[in-house]
Every structure is written in structure tokens, then in C-alpha cells.
Design a protein around this motif. Structure first.
Motif, mmCIF file in Angstrom:
data_model
loop_
_atom_site.group_PDB
_atom_site.id
_atom_site.type_symbol
_atom_site.label_atom_id
_atom_site.label_comp_id
_atom_site.label_asym_id
_atom_site.label_seq_id
_atom_site.Cartn_x
_atom_site.Cartn_y
_atom_site.Cartn_z
ATOM 1 N N ALA A 87 0.797 -1.230 0.000
ATOM 2 C CA ALA A 87 0.000 0.000 0.000
ATOM 3 C C ALA A 87 0.828 1.278 0.000
ATOM 4 O O ALA A 87 0.392 2.302 -0.514
ATOM 5 N N ARG A 88 2.024 1.247 0.543
ATOM 6 C CA ARG A 88 2.838 2.470 0.651
ATOM 7 C C ARG A 88 3.919 2.566 -0.430
ATOM 8 O O ARG A 88 4.765 3.446 -0.384
ATOM 9 N N ASP A 89 3.877 1.657 -1.397
ATOM 10 C CA ASP A 89 4.923 1.611 -2.420
ATOM 11 C C ASP A 89 4.310 1.875 -3.795
ATOM 12 O O ASP A 89 3.439 1.137 -4.247
ATOM 13 N N LYS A 90 4.785 2.913 -4.460
ATOM 14 C CA LYS A 90 4.170 3.271 -5.738
ATOM 15 C C LYS A 90 4.407 2.228 -6.823
ATOM 16 O O LYS A 90 3.627 2.128 -7.764
ATOM 17 N N TRP A 139 1.299 0.019 -6.847
ATOM 18 C CA TRP A 139 0.137 0.628 -7.498
ATOM 19 C C TRP A 139 0.354 0.745 -9.004
ATOM 20 O O TRP A 139 -0.575 0.568 -9.788
#
Length: 124
Positions: free
Chosen positions: A92-95, A98
């Protein structure tokens, strides 16, 4: 290279006189093995190694991204997206996480709604 890596993994849990290299106990060696098998077009062996890598290091976003990309290239797009969705708490915190999800979802017809939802979550 494959034989040496497989040999190393075979004996990684045996007692040793020298200090243990902690990375050998993670999913990283299996990731390397998966990439070698993928390069050799040994897709089932690559998939098995990727699965083992994720089992050992589910929080490693690099492994998750590489496995999702592999699954997509092997025409297992839904499996790739399911993997990302299942592991979202780790990525969730790593682009990169995504970005691969967006690339996969927007790259296939019929997944526009999922792609839109994925993008909305990434923006949060």
C-alpha cells in the motif's frame, strides 16, 4: 547457474560452520530462480519459484511486483490482480505496487472498472 542456486537452496537449512547469510532464508533466492526459469521459458518452474518467494517474503514488494508482471505476461491477468489485491497490506505504501496494478488493469479490455477502482485506492 540454476544448478548452483538449487543446490544452495537444498542445503540452506543444514548446520554450517560459517555464519548464515540471512537473505538465503528469504524469498530472494527463489525470486532469482524464478527469473532464470522465466528467461529460459520454463513457465511452470518460474511460477513455482515465484510462489515460494511470495510464501517466504510476502512483504517484499519487489517480489510481488515481479510475480504480478510475470503472471500478466503469461496471460494470467486475473491471477496477477488477485495477488496484488491479496497482498495490498504490504504494498500500500509503495508506488511500484500501485503502478503495476494500474498497468495490468488498464492493459486488458474489460477491466476498466477494476482499473478505475485501483487508481482511486492508489490516490488515497
Amino acid at each position: 547457474a540454476v544448478e548452483s542456486l538449487e543446490q544452495c537452496l537444498k542445503y540452506k537449512d543444514d548446520p554450517a560452520l560459517s555464519p548464515i547469510i540471512s537473505d538465503i532464508q528469504t524469498g530472494l533466492p527463489h525470486l532469482f530462480l524464478a527469473k532464470i526459469h522465466d528467461d529460459n521459458n520454463e513457465l511452470q518452474k518460474a511460477n513455482d519459484a515465484f510462489e515460494r518467494a511470495v510464501d517466504l517474503s510476502p512483504e517484499n514488494v519487489g517480489i510481488l511486483v515481479d510475480y504480478a508482471s510475470f503472471l500478466d505476461r503469461a496471460n494470467h491477468t486475473l491471477d496477477a490482480l488477485k495477488l496484488l489485491h491479496r497482498q495490498i497490506r504490504f504494498g500500500a505504501r509503495d508506488k511500484r505496487f500501485w503502478k503495476i496494478g494500474t498497468r495490468i488493469a488498464f492493459g486488458k479490455r474489460g477491466l476498466e472498472e477494476f482499473a478505475s477502482d485501483w487508481t482511486k485506492e492508489a490516490i488515497k
